[in-house]
Design an enzyme around this catalytic site. Structure first.
Site, short mmCIF file in Angstrom:
data_model
loop_
_atom_site.label_atom_id
_atom_site.label_comp_id
_atom_site.label_asym_id
_atom_site.label_seq_id
_atom_site.Cartn_x
_atom_site.Cartn_y
_atom_site.Cartn_z
N HIS A 1 4.19 -1.22 7.31
CA HIS A 1 4.34 0.18 7.68
C HIS A 1 4.48 0.31 9.19
CE1 HIS A 1 2.44 1.96 3.74
NE2 HIS A 1 3.50 1.22 3.53
N GLU B 1 2.86 1.88 11.47
CA GLU B 1 1.64 1.72 12.26
C GLU B 1 1.33 0.24 12.51
OE1 GLU B 1 2.05 3.61 9.58
OE2 GLU B 1 0.89 5.48 9.68
N CYS C 1 -0.86 6.49 5.58
CA CYS C 1 -1.34 6.25 4.22
C CYS C 1 -2.79 5.79 4.29
CB CYS C 1 -0.46 5.21 3.52
SG CYS C 1 -0.70 3.54 4.14
N CYS D 1 -3.16 2.44 6.24
CA CYS D 1 -2.99 2.55 7.70
C CYS D 1 -4.12 3.36 8.32
CB CYS D 1 -1.65 3.18 8.04
SG CYS D 1 -0.26 2.10 7.65
ZN LIG Z 1 0.76 3.06 5.85
#
Ligand SMILES: [Zn+2]
Length: 250
Positions: free
Chosen positions: A54, A56, A88, A91
């Site tokens: 992701h 991040e 999410c 993260c």
């Molecule tokens: Zn995430």
């Protein structure tokens, strides 16, 4: 509003991701005391073929590369993360364990949101911040360029649908450019913090579930291509790095 300015950069990067066949989620890490860009990230799951790449995580890796693991933990409390879509759960948990200062995001993450939509990881008691301080969570400010973030996701889903071997009926693929769900501010932030972030003048927006910037969508921002954004971000991160080295020599 400096939040809007930084989110503008994140949205441009998300558009770049969309143009490169990635989910249009992107973020920038800003060193709050100096206002300088430290790192950036965009979704990278299609290229890397892992579900954990992701935006991040890409940014966290960049900071780790710059400062080492120890340095990441030392500097993280001074970072404000600007991300187009709410982190999410995974993260949000990583950011909490690293002790991030603050998160600012655009739209909520309906299925996986870890800053209030599905779970409030940033304020929970079972994900520990560094040095074992369970109580210290991080503030998360939603709704900055929310419509722009939603539109980028819609562009992506419409495009994905068109590539499906059996495209669904035409009505399924219509791009909605006009309607947006109401903004449930209270899911993410209490009224007091909202006013602390945006000022008394905006109080009614909280109560009415309205978008901070009104009904306008910055079409120009999300419909233009931003092909040179990576170079620009790299050079900004590089100058932060040089400042760090200058300081450490003193
Ligand atoms: Zn995430």
């Amino acid at each position: 509003m400096q939040h809007v300015e930084h989110m503008n950069t994140a949205v441009r990067l998300a558009r770049y991701a969309l143009d490169h066949d990635e989910t249009p989620v992107a973020c920038i890490f800003v060193h709050t005391p100096t206002g300088q860009l430290m790192a950036y990230g965009m979704n990278d799951t299609n290229r890397s073929l892992t579900g954990v790449a992701h935006a991040e995580f890409m940014g966290i890796d960049q900071i780790k590369g710059m400062l080492g693991s120890r340095g990441v933990v030392d500097v993280f409390k001074d970072i404000t993360l600007y991300v187009t879509v709410e982190p999410c759960i995974m993260c949000a948990s990583a950011l909490k364990q690293l002790g991030i200062g603050k998160v600012v995001f655009g739209c909520g993450n309906e299925r996986f949101g870890g800053n209030g939509t599905v779970l409030p990881v940033n304020h929970d008691t079972c994900t520990l911040a560094p040095r074992g301080n369970a109580a210290t969570g991080y503030e998360s400010v939603p709704g900055i360029l929310r419509r722009e973030a939603i539109m980028l996701l819609r562009y992506f889903y419409v495009r994905q649908n068109q590539r499906a071997p059996k495209p669904r009926s035409k009505s399924d693929r219509v791009l909605d450019k006009n309607t947006f769900p109401p903004m449930e501010w209270s899911k993410y932030i209490d009224k007091e913090s909202f006013i602390a972030n945006f000022g008394e003048d905006y109080k009614a927006y909280y109560e009415n579930g309205a978008d901070l910037l009104g009904d306008n969508v910055d079409w120009d921002l999300i419909e233009s291509h931003h092909d040179n954004i990576i170079e620009k971000l790299d050079s900004q991160c590089e100058s932060f790095k040089l400042n760090v080295h200058k300081k450490s020599r003193v």
